[in-house]
Structures are given as C-alpha cells and as structure tokens.
Design a protein around this motif. Structure first.
Motif, PDB file in Angstrom:
ATOM      1  N   ILE A   1       4.758 -20.021  -6.441  1.00 16.89           N
ATOM      2  CA  ILE A   1       5.083 -18.605  -6.621  1.00 16.89           C
ATOM      3  C   ILE A   1       6.504 -18.321  -6.124  1.00 16.89           C
ATOM      4  CG2 ILE A   1       4.458 -16.246  -5.898  1.00 16.89           C
ATOM      5  CD1 ILE A   1       2.278 -17.379  -7.595  1.00 16.89           C
TER       6      ILE A   1
ATOM      7  N   ASP B   1      12.375   2.264   1.781  1.00  8.47           N
ATOM      8  CA  ASP B   1      10.911   2.286   1.860  1.00  8.47           C
ATOM      9  C   ASP B   1      10.532   3.592   2.546  1.00  8.47           C
ATOM     10  OD1 ASP B   1       8.524  -0.194   1.822  1.00  8.47           O
ATOM     11  OD2 ASP B   1       8.059   1.758   2.693  1.00  8.47           O
ATOM     12  N   ARG B   2       9.481   4.225   2.030  1.00 11.94           N
ATOM     13  CA  ARG B   2       9.108   5.510   2.628  1.00 11.94           C
ATOM     14  C   ARG B   2       8.454   5.322   3.993  1.00 11.94           C
ATOM     15  NH1 ARG B   2       4.270   6.690  -1.711  1.00 11.94           N
ATOM     16  NH2 ARG B   2       2.972   4.991  -1.001  1.00 11.94           N
TER      17      ARG B   2
ATOM     18  N   PRO C   1       2.119  -4.488 -12.406  1.00 10.99           N
ATOM     19  CA  PRO C   1       2.174  -3.898 -13.740  1.00 10.99           C
ATOM     20  C   PRO C   1       3.189  -2.750 -13.713  1.00 10.99           C
ATOM     21  CG  PRO C   1      -0.080  -3.871 -12.806  1.00 10.99           C
ATOM     22  CD  PRO C   1       0.860  -4.198 -11.700  1.00 10.99           C
TER      23      PRO C   1
ATOM     24  N   GLN D   1      -2.896  -8.221   1.203  1.00  8.67           N
ATOM     25  CA  GLN D   1      -2.817  -7.080   0.283  1.00  8.67           C
ATOM     26  C   GLN D   1      -4.152  -6.322   0.323  1.00  8.67           C
ATOM     27  OE1 GLN D   1      -1.592 -10.037  -2.860  1.00  8.67           O
ATOM     28  NE2 GLN D   1      -0.446  -8.266  -3.587  1.00  8.67           N
TER      29      GLN D   1
ATOM     30  N   LEU E   1      10.098   6.376  -9.920  1.00  2.00           N
ATOM     31  CA  LEU E   1      11.281   5.601  -9.511  1.00  2.00           C
ATOM     32  C   LEU E   1      12.086   5.061 -10.697  1.00  2.00           C
ATOM     33  CD1 LEU E   1       9.816   3.630  -6.445  1.00  2.00           C
ATOM     34  CD2 LEU E   1      11.405   5.573  -6.400  1.00  2.00           C
TER      35      LEU E   1
ATOM     36  N   THR F   1       2.348  -0.002  -8.420  1.00  2.00           N
ATOM     37  CA  THR F   1       2.583   0.651  -9.716  1.00  2.00           C
ATOM     38  C   THR F   1       2.713   2.179  -9.670  1.00  2.00           C
ATOM     39  OG1 THR F   1       1.288  -1.142 -10.665  1.00  2.00           O
ATOM     40  CG2 THR F   1       1.714   0.725 -12.101  1.00  2.00           C
TER      41      THR F   1
ATOM     42  N   GLY G   1       7.591  -4.308   1.114  1.00  2.00           N
ATOM     43  CA  GLY G   1       6.219  -4.709   1.438  1.00  2.00           C
ATOM     44  C   GLY G   1       6.020  -6.209   1.423  1.00  2.00           C
ATOM     45  N   PHE G   2       4.761  -6.592   1.257  1.00  2.00           N
ATOM     46  CA  PHE G   2       4.335  -7.997   1.304  1.00  2.00           C
ATOM     47  C   PHE G   2       5.147  -8.885   0.359  1.00  2.00           C
ATOM     48  CE2 PHE G   2       1.571 -10.882  -1.215  1.00  2.00           C
ATOM     49  CZ  PHE G   2       1.525 -11.929  -0.311  1.00  2.00           C
TER      50      PHE G   2
ATOM     51  N   GLY H   1      10.947  -0.648  -1.744  1.00  2.00           N
ATOM     52  CA  GLY H   1       9.611  -1.196  -1.454  1.00  2.00           C
ATOM     53  C   GLY H   1       9.731  -2.452  -0.612  1.00  2.00           C
TER      54      GLY H   1
HETATM   55  N1  LIG Z   1       4.453 -11.624  -8.961  1.00  2.00           N
HETATM   56  C1  LIG Z   1       3.592 -11.874  -8.001  1.00  2.00           C
HETATM   57  O1  LIG Z   1       3.213 -13.011  -7.847  1.00  2.00           O
HETATM   58  C2  LIG Z   1       3.128 -10.741  -7.114  1.00  2.00           C
HETATM   59  C3  LIG Z   1       2.392 -11.028  -5.958  1.00  2.00           C
HETATM   60  C4  LIG Z   1       2.025  -9.961  -5.137  1.00  2.00           C
HETATM   61  C5  LIG Z   1       2.343  -8.652  -5.475  1.00  2.00           C
HETATM   62  N2  LIG Z   1       3.020  -8.422  -6.631  1.00  2.00           N
HETATM   63  C6  LIG Z   1       3.327  -7.036  -7.047  1.00  2.00           C
HETATM   64  O2  LIG Z   1       4.289  -6.492  -6.160  1.00  2.00           O
HETATM   65  C7  LIG Z   1       4.094  -5.094  -6.016  1.00  2.00           C
HETATM   66  C8  LIG Z   1       4.039  -4.761  -4.541  1.00  2.00           C
HETATM   67  O3  LIG Z   1       2.928  -5.379  -3.972  1.00  2.00           O
HETATM   68  P1  LIG Z   1       2.811  -5.617  -2.394  1.00  2.00           P
HETATM   69  O4  LIG Z   1       1.541  -6.337  -2.187  1.00  2.00           O
HETATM   70  O5  LIG Z   1       4.087  -6.166  -1.854  1.00  2.00           O
HETATM   71  O6  LIG Z   1       2.614  -4.089  -1.906  1.00  2.00           O
HETATM   72  P2  LIG Z   1       2.834  -3.476  -0.462  1.00  2.00           P
HETATM   73  O7  LIG Z   1       1.930  -2.312  -0.350  1.00  2.00           O
HETATM   74  O8  LIG Z   1       2.762  -4.547   0.594  1.00  2.00           O
HETATM   75  O9  LIG Z   1       4.340  -2.984  -0.496  1.00  2.00           O
HETATM   76  C9  LIG Z   1       4.771  -1.873  -1.235  1.00  2.00           C
HETATM   77  C10 LIG Z   1       5.821  -1.137  -0.404  1.00  2.00           C
HETATM   78  O10 LIG Z   1       6.371  -0.089  -1.231  1.00  2.00           O
HETATM   79  C11 LIG Z   1       6.559   1.057  -0.407  1.00  2.00           C
HETATM   80  N3  LIG Z   1       6.586   2.241  -1.287  1.00  2.00           N
HETATM   81  C12 LIG Z   1       5.590   2.719  -2.085  1.00  2.00           C
HETATM   82  N4  LIG Z   1       6.011   3.803  -2.768  1.00  2.00           N
HETATM   83  C13 LIG Z   1       7.305   4.013  -2.410  1.00  2.00           C
HETATM   84  C14 LIG Z   1       8.283   4.966  -2.794  1.00  2.00           C
HETATM   85  N5  LIG Z   1       8.023   5.931  -3.667  1.00  2.00           N
HETATM   86  N6  LIG Z   1       9.511   4.887  -2.239  1.00  2.00           N
HETATM   87  C15 LIG Z   1       9.796   3.900  -1.340  1.00  2.00           C
HETATM   88  N7  LIG Z   1       8.898   2.969  -0.936  1.00  2.00           N
HETATM   89  C16 LIG Z   1       7.666   3.015  -1.472  1.00  2.00           C
HETATM   90  C17 LIG Z   1       5.371   1.036   0.553  1.00  2.00           C
HETATM   91  O11 LIG Z   1       5.629   1.817   1.714  1.00  2.00           O
HETATM   92  C18 LIG Z   1       5.257  -0.470   0.852  1.00  2.00           C
HETATM   93  O12 LIG Z   1       6.038  -0.855   1.966  1.00  2.00           O
HETATM   94  C19 LIG Z   1       2.790  -4.775  -6.756  1.00  2.00           C
HETATM   95  O13 LIG Z   1       3.106  -4.146  -7.978  1.00  2.00           O
HETATM   96  C20 LIG Z   1       2.122  -6.129  -6.961  1.00  2.00           C
HETATM   97  O14 LIG Z   1       1.355  -6.178  -8.155  1.00  2.00           O
HETATM   98  C21 LIG Z   1       3.433  -9.434  -7.434  1.00  2.00           C
END
Ligand SMILES: NC(=O)c1ccc[n+]([C@@H]2O[C@H](COP(=O)([O-])OP(=O)(O)OC[C@H]3O[C@@H](n4cnc5c(N)ncnc54)[C@H](O)[C@@H]3O)[C@@H](O)[C@H]2O)c1
Length: 354
Positions: free
Chosen positions: A299, A38-39, A106, A172, A90, A84, A15-16, A13
C-alpha cells in the motif's frame, strides 16, 4: 528536475492514511507541501511536529484565502485526504480558488455528487485526480502490464480476491459504524483493479454478508462482473476471513486467456502460464520506501507510485489514469453493487458521459 519550479501543495485532513501521503510527498523531488489543514487542532499539531510544516489552518476557507490570489504565497494543488462527507464542500472550494485537486476515494457519496464535482472542476479549469492507489501496487501493476502486452491472449475469466481478518477497525474506528462498509471502503479499490484489467462493466451481481456482529455494515461481498469485451470476473472481498498466513493487504489475481493464464500468488510471485504448458515466474514483491512498515508495504509503495505519476502527469500536461471522469465509473460499480445486493438481481452500472 534541475531548473523546474517546485510544485506547491496543501494537505487537508491529517488523519490515519494521510501520513502515508505526506511521507510520499516528502520523498518526491520537485514538490513541497507548504501548508496543512485539519479541523481537529490535535491532529494538526501532530502532523506539524511530524513533518515540520509551519503553516497550519483549522479551516480550509481561511487557508485558501491566505495562500491563493494575487500577492499571496501561491498554491498549485491541494491533496484532500479527509473522509468522503467533507469532499462535497472541499472540492468546490478548492476549484473556486483555481488549484488542481487530488481527492481520496470514494470521492463522492453519490453519483449525482460525483458528477457535480467533476463539472465544477472542469468549469474552473482545474484537474481532479482521485487518489486510487491499488492499481499502482507493483504486483498489480505488473499483472496489468503482462495482460496488456498480450502474453496470455484474450482474457475470458478473471478473479480478484481480497480476503483477510486484519483488524482494520483499530486504526479506522469509523469503519465499524458505517452502514456501507467493505464494498465502499475496500471493494472500490478491487473494482478499480477489475476496470484496469478488463475495462468497463456491462452488468454485475452481488451478494453481501455481515459476519462480525460488532459492526454496522457488510464485511463480506462477492460480485460477478460481465465486462463489455466479454470477460466474466469475480471480485470477492472479506474482512472476516481467518487465515494463519493472512495475506493482508494483498489482492490475489487469477486470469485465464485464450493463450495462457496468469496467477498472482500470495508470495508475490506472478506466474505466466503459456498455452504450450511452460510457466514463467516473476518476482513482483514490493520495493517499499524506507519509511514503509509491515504489513503495509504494497500500500505504502503504491501511494508513492501514484503520487509520483501524478507529478509526472502534471509536468507533461496529461491526466492521471484515475481522473474524475474515469473514477466515476469505478464509483458507479460500487453503487451498482449495493443495488444488486439489495435486489438480488444483476444491475447495469451507470457510466460517465457529459
Ligand atoms: N487508498 C487507501 O489504501 C486508503 C486507506 C485508508 C483510507 N483511505 C481513505 O482516506 C480517507 C481518510 O481516511 P482516514 O482513515 O485517514 O480518516 P481519518 O478520520 O483518520 O482522517 C480524516 C481527517 O480529516 C479531518 N477532516 C475531516 N473533515 C475535515 C474538514 N472539512 N476540514 C479539515 N479537516 C477535516 C479529520 O479531522 C481527520 O483528522 C478516506 O476517504 C479513506 O477511504 C484510503
């Protein structure tokens, strides 16, 4: 760490939020992220260039086949930073390949799924640690430690407040589409702080509102928690609060005890009020890593602190505080909050038991 073997991990993953996790891994000694998955090939290529990691995969199964098992390059853990929905497939996949697991919150979409994932990890002999970072923010941590040290005696009231108008939808966009928003995304962290401060929750009530008409879920939630040991706590969260001095992303805390009170203020000052009338003031501002950027300091600092503790825990053969069973109880508060809000009644949350 001289002489210690490097702990090898893979990130799923890109991502952000995972960018913070990667920067933290790269700052820590004795650990190396050896592969990315990442997919979405564009996110993968972006992370590959950003972090200089050669091995990349668009499919997690292919990655585990390449990196685990006899004769392969070896993998100790996986850091699952996807949203989630992907965890249900996974986490068992990683468990079957015998690697320890860190999973974002979560960690499951339901308590039944959370239970299944915990059991599958245990059956495969791998650890499941939930990437819950808020209790690792320096200001929050110091508040927890002062309370646990007994400085204000026995607490009887708490308030943990997170109110902001920060545009979280920009980075997000999926947060504007989800049916369950602020409790599941942000309240989960604040509820985890409540558990870290006051222990388990006997019952809770909750009211929610949607102020922003452009989103699907609730952006305001107010909860009242009654803890096992008698503390009444208010947890209030809002992403609809307009303030000239927006405290994003801080959680502000008030605790009253039978021998004093604590106030964690917006200027990162922790006030410890004694029963005799005096007040100690502690500067608890974040000590963010060099790569950290405003307003994300608390954070990003806490991501580094959580991951540092995970590494330390692994070396010492102990579980992190927010292991799967523990975090089940935080997730149960989220589920209970939605039930309480729907019924306008107080609810007894589920609790982990084997
Ligand atoms: N702790 C914190 O302060 C905080 C802050 C932001 C987000 N988060 C958590 O982080 C997680 C991700 O959030 P985000 O905003 O970075 O999401 P995002 O959508 O920006 O990134 C998720 C990434 O996962 C990839 N992905 C999804 N399913 C996949 C799979 N089966 N195989 C491979 N890659 C896969 C997507 O292509 C994407 O690039 C969430 O669960 C969110 O709640 C936590």
């Amino acid at each position: 760490m001289a002489g210690e073997r490097i702990v090898k991990g893979a990130l799923i993953g890109c991502g952000f939020f995972a960018e913070n996790q990667m920067r933290a891994w790269q700052e820590l000694e004795g650990v190396s992220i050896v592969a990315l998955c990442d997919r979405d090939p564009r996110r993968l290529a972006h992370f590959q260039a950003l972090f200089g990691i050669e091995d990349t995969f668009t499919d997690a199964e292919t990655m585990f086949a390449a990196l685990t098992g006899s004769g392969n390059r070896g993998l100790d853990f996986v850091d699952i930073a996807t949203t989630t929905q992907a965890h249900a497939a996974l986490v068992p996949l990683a468990a079957r390949h015998g690697v320890d697991i860190i999973c974002q919150k979560p960690f499951a979409g339901s308590l039944a799924m959370a239970r299944r994932l915990i059991v599958q990890c245990a059956e495969n002999g791998v650890s499941l640690s939930i990437h819950e970072n808020f209790r690792w923010q320096r200001a929050v941590r110091q508040t927890i430690e002062v309370l646990r040290a007994g400085r204000i005696g026995r607490p009887f009231f708490g308030r943990i407040s997170y109110r902001s108008g920060f545009d979280v939808y920009k980075a997000q966009p999926y947060l504007a589409r989800v049916e369950r928003f602020i409790i599941e995304d942000l309240g989960i962290h604040v509820l985890d702080i409540a558990r870290a401060l006051f222990g388990e929750v006997e019952r809770l009530s909750c009211e929610t509102a949607r102020v922003n008409p452009g989103i699907n879920g609730e952006d305001v939630a107010t909860l009242m928690l009654h803890h096992d040991d008698g503390v009444t706590a208010v947890v209030d969260c809002s992403y609809a609060t307009r303030l000239a001095d927006d405290p994003f992303p801080q959680s502000l805390i008030e605790i009253d005890g039978d021998n004093g009170s604590l106030r964690l203020r917006q200027d990162f000052e922790l006030e410890i009020h004694g029963a005799e009338g005096g007040c100690d003031r502690r500067d608890v501002r974040p000590e963010p890593p060099a790569w950290s950027e405003a307003p994300w300091w608390p954070i990003q600092e806490s991501v580094l602190a959580f991951q540092a503790d995970w590494l330390k825990a692994r070396r010492h053969g102990r579980a992190v505080e927010t292991h799967g069973e523990d975090n089940f109880n935080t997730l149960a508060l989220v589920e209970a909050a939605y039930r309480a809000a729907a019924a306008h009644q107080s609810v007894v949350p589920a609790r982990w038991s084997r």
